[in-house]
Design a protein around this motif. Sequence first.
Motif, PDB file in Angstrom:
ATOM      1  N   GLY A 102       0.800  -1.213   0.000  1.00 33.19           N
ATOM      2  CA  GLY A 102       0.000   0.000   0.000  1.00 33.19           C
ATOM      3  C   GLY A 102       0.836   1.268   0.000  1.00 33.19           C
ATOM      4  O   GLY A 102       2.072   1.227  -0.107  1.00 33.19           O
ATOM      5  N   SER A 103       0.138   2.397   0.127  1.00 31.74           N
ATOM      6  CA  SER A 103       0.787   3.708   0.062  1.00 31.74           C
ATOM      7  C   SER A 103       0.328   4.602   1.206  1.00 31.74           C
ATOM      8  O   SER A 103      -0.778   4.447   1.726  1.00 31.74           O
ATOM      9  N   LEU A 104       1.203   5.516   1.576  1.00 28.78           N
ATOM     10  CA  LEU A 104       0.894   6.577   2.530  1.00 28.78           C
ATOM     11  C   LEU A 104       1.614   7.840   2.087  1.00 28.78           C
ATOM     12  O   LEU A 104       2.673   7.763   1.451  1.00 28.78           O
ATOM     13  N   ARG A 105       1.069   8.971   2.471  1.00 30.40           N
ATOM     14  CA  ARG A 105       1.724  10.247   2.202  1.00 30.40           C
ATOM     15  C   ARG A 105       1.874  11.009   3.501  1.00 30.40           C
ATOM     16  O   ARG A 105       0.882  11.337   4.154  1.00 30.40           O
ATOM     17  N   LEU A 106       3.108  11.259   3.871  1.00 32.66           N
ATOM     18  CA  LEU A 106       3.398  12.023   5.069  1.00 32.66           C
ATOM     19  C   LEU A 106       3.580  13.494   4.716  1.00 32.66           C
ATOM     20  O   LEU A 106       4.090  13.830   3.646  1.00 32.66           O
ATOM     21  N   SER A 107       3.177  14.343   5.650  1.00 32.67           N
ATOM     22  CA  SER A 107       3.371  15.782   5.497  1.00 32.67           C
ATOM     23  C   SER A 107       4.027  16.336   6.753  1.00 32.67           C
ATOM     24  O   SER A 107       3.828  15.814   7.849  1.00 32.67           O
ATOM     25  N   CYS A 108       4.785  17.385   6.587  1.00 31.93           N
ATOM     26  CA  CYS A 108       5.418  18.062   7.719  1.00 31.93           C
ATOM     27  C   CYS A 108       5.395  19.555   7.449  1.00 31.93           C
ATOM     28  O   CYS A 108       5.931  20.012   6.435  1.00 31.93           O
ATOM     29  N   VAL A 109       4.772  20.290   8.364  1.00 35.67           N
ATOM     30  CA  VAL A 109       4.691  21.739   8.239  1.00 35.67           C
ATOM     31  C   VAL A 109       5.614  22.385   9.254  1.00 35.67           C
ATOM     32  O   VAL A 109       5.553  22.067  10.455  1.00 35.67           O
ATOM     33  N   ALA A 110       6.468  23.265   8.776  1.00 30.28           N
ATOM     34  CA  ALA A 110       7.364  24.007   9.652  1.00 30.28           C
ATOM     35  C   ALA A 110       6.812  25.404   9.877  1.00 30.28           C
ATOM     36  O   ALA A 110       6.328  26.052   8.954  1.00 30.28           O
ATOM     37  N   SER A 111       6.893  25.871  11.115  1.00 35.20           N
ATOM     38  CA  SER A 111       6.440  27.218  11.442  1.00 35.20           C
ATOM     39  C   SER A 111       7.477  27.905  12.309  1.00 35.20           C
ATOM     40  O   SER A 111       8.308  27.265  12.934  1.00 35.20           O
ATOM     41  N   GLY A 112       7.400  29.225  12.338  1.00 30.05           N
ATOM     42  CA  GLY A 112       8.354  29.995  13.109  1.00 30.05           C
ATOM     43  C   GLY A 112       9.276  30.774  12.202  1.00 30.05           C
ATOM     44  O   GLY A 112       8.999  30.963  11.020  1.00 30.05           O
ATOM     45  N   SER A 113      10.390  31.193  12.744  1.00 37.14           N
ATOM     46  CA  SER A 113      11.365  31.969  11.996  1.00 37.14           C
ATOM     47  C   SER A 113      12.276  31.015  11.227  1.00 37.14           C
ATOM     48  O   SER A 113      13.153  30.385  11.803  1.00 37.14           O
ATOM     49  N   ILE A 114      12.046  30.896   9.925  1.00 38.38           N
ATOM     50  CA  ILE A 114      12.746  29.910   9.109  1.00 38.38           C
ATOM     51  C   ILE A 114      13.519  30.601   8.012  1.00 38.38           C
ATOM     52  O   ILE A 114      12.934  31.302   7.181  1.00 38.38           O
ATOM     53  N   PHE A 115      14.813  30.383   8.008  1.00 42.52           N
ATOM     54  CA  PHE A 115      15.632  30.919   6.944  1.00 42.52           C
ATOM     55  C   PHE A 115      15.297  30.203   5.650  1.00 42.52           C
ATOM     56  O   PHE A 115      15.090  28.994   5.622  1.00 42.52           O
ATOM     57  N   SER A 116      15.235  30.956   4.557  1.00 46.35           N
ATOM     58  CA  SER A 116      14.739  30.391   3.299  1.00 46.35           C
ATOM     59  C   SER A 116      15.646  29.305   2.726  1.00 46.35           C
ATOM     60  O   SER A 116      15.184  28.424   2.005  1.00 46.35           O
ATOM     61  N   VAL A 117      16.928  29.371   3.028  1.00 47.32           N
ATOM     62  CA  VAL A 117      17.860  28.359   2.537  1.00 47.32           C
ATOM     63  C   VAL A 117      17.994  27.290   3.612  1.00 47.32           C
ATOM     64  O   VAL A 117      18.539  27.548   4.689  1.00 47.32           O
ATOM     65  N   ASN A 118      17.487  26.116   3.323  1.00 47.66           N
ATOM     66  CA  ASN A 118      17.505  25.068   4.335  1.00 47.66           C
ATOM     67  C   ASN A 118      17.369  23.704   3.681  1.00 47.66           C
ATOM     68  O   ASN A 118      17.185  23.600   2.463  1.00 47.66           O
ATOM     69  N   VAL A 119      17.453  22.688   4.494  1.00 51.00           N
ATOM     70  CA  VAL A 119      17.254  21.315   4.050  1.00 51.00           C
ATOM     71  C   VAL A 119      16.159  20.710   4.914  1.00 51.00           C
ATOM     72  O   VAL A 119      16.195  20.837   6.143  1.00 51.00           O
ATOM     73  N   MET A 120      15.201  20.078   4.278  1.00 56.82           N
ATOM     74  CA  MET A 120      14.169  19.353   5.022  1.00 56.82           C
ATOM     75  C   MET A 120      14.302  17.872   4.686  1.00 56.82           C
ATOM     76  O   MET A 120      14.688  17.511   3.569  1.00 56.82           O
ATOM     77  N   GLY A 121      13.977  17.056   5.647  1.00 55.48           N
ATOM     78  CA  GLY A 121      14.146  15.637   5.405  1.00 55.48           C
ATOM     79  C   GLY A 121      13.283  14.767   6.298  1.00 55.48           C
ATOM     80  O   GLY A 121      12.637  15.253   7.227  1.00 55.48           O
ATOM     81  N   TRP A 122      13.282  13.507   5.952  1.00 62.25           N
ATOM     82  CA  TRP A 122      12.560  12.493   6.714  1.00 62.25           C
ATOM     83  C   TRP A 122      13.555  11.444   7.210  1.00 62.25           C
ATOM     84  O   TRP A 122      14.429  10.998   6.453  1.00 62.25           O
ATOM     85  N   TYR A 123      13.387  11.076   8.465  1.00 57.52           N
ATOM     86  CA  TYR A 123      14.179  10.033   9.095  1.00 57.52           C
ATOM     87  C   TYR A 123      13.210   9.059   9.743  1.00 57.52           C
ATOM     88  O   TYR A 123      12.039   9.400   9.949  1.00 57.52           O
ATOM     89  N   ARG A 124      13.682   7.875  10.055  1.00 57.99           N
ATOM     90  CA  ARG A 124      12.794   6.919  10.706  1.00 57.99           C
ATOM     91  C   ARG A 124      13.561   6.121  11.760  1.00 57.99           C
ATOM     92  O   ARG A 124      14.779   5.958  11.671  1.00 57.99           O
ATOM     93  N   GLN A 125      12.798   5.644  12.720  1.00 55.11           N
ATOM     94  CA  GLN A 125      13.392   4.844  13.784  1.00 55.11           C
ATOM     95  C   GLN A 125      12.455   3.691  14.112  1.00 55.11           C
ATOM     96  O   GLN A 125      11.322   3.910  14.540  1.00 55.11           O
ATOM     97  N   ALA A 126      12.939   2.495  13.883  1.00 53.07           N
ATOM     98  CA  ALA A 126      12.187   1.291  14.219  1.00 53.07           C
ATOM     99  C   ALA A 126      12.555   0.860  15.636  1.00 53.07           C
ATOM    100  O   ALA A 126      13.626   1.220  16.145  1.00 53.07           O
ATOM    101  N   PRO A 127      11.707   0.096  16.291  1.00 54.63           N
ATOM    102  CA  PRO A 127      11.992  -0.356  17.663  1.00 54.63           C
ATOM    103  C   PRO A 127      13.329  -1.085  17.743  1.00 54.63           C
ATOM    104  O   PRO A 127      13.606  -1.985  16.943  1.00 54.63           O
ATOM    105  N   GLY A 128      14.152  -0.668  18.682  1.00 53.05           N
ATOM    106  CA  GLY A 128      15.437  -1.317  18.888  1.00 53.05           C
ATOM    107  C   GLY A 128      16.512  -0.941  17.894  1.00 53.05           C
ATOM    108  O   GLY A 128      17.616  -1.491  17.931  1.00 53.05           O
TER     109      GLY A 128
END
Length: 115
Positions: free
Chosen positions: A16-42
């Motif tokens: 199957g499929s899923l779509r994750l979203s992440c919204v950043a708020s606050g004082s954010i410099f326009s030049v940046n890197v956004m990413g996804w990381y994951r952690q499985a149990p153990g």
Amino acid sequence: QVQLVESGGGLVQAGGSLRLSCVASGSIFSVNVMGWYRQAPGKQRELVATITSGGRTNYADFVKGRFTISRDNAKNTVFLQMNSLKPEDTAVYYCRLTVVTVNYWGQGTQVTVSS
């Protein structure tokens, strides 16, 4: 202060499929890197994919061809489209924003893939 809020996790069957979203708020410099990381149990937290504000992407080998990262700079939002999900993709997925050398993390969203 920068805040990241993820959404879109859940339970899905293998293939199957899923779509994750992440919204950043606050004082954010326009030049940046956004990413996804994951952690499985153990296990340690690992890189899934990153995207620069200029659109350059980087993927972990285990998601190439299945996951796609994208972003909407105007909305400070990053997405992760996950297709062909496998049980081994089960983990808490975290969003990260990097500005120069400073990292900000979201609270994480659970993704569970059943076999």
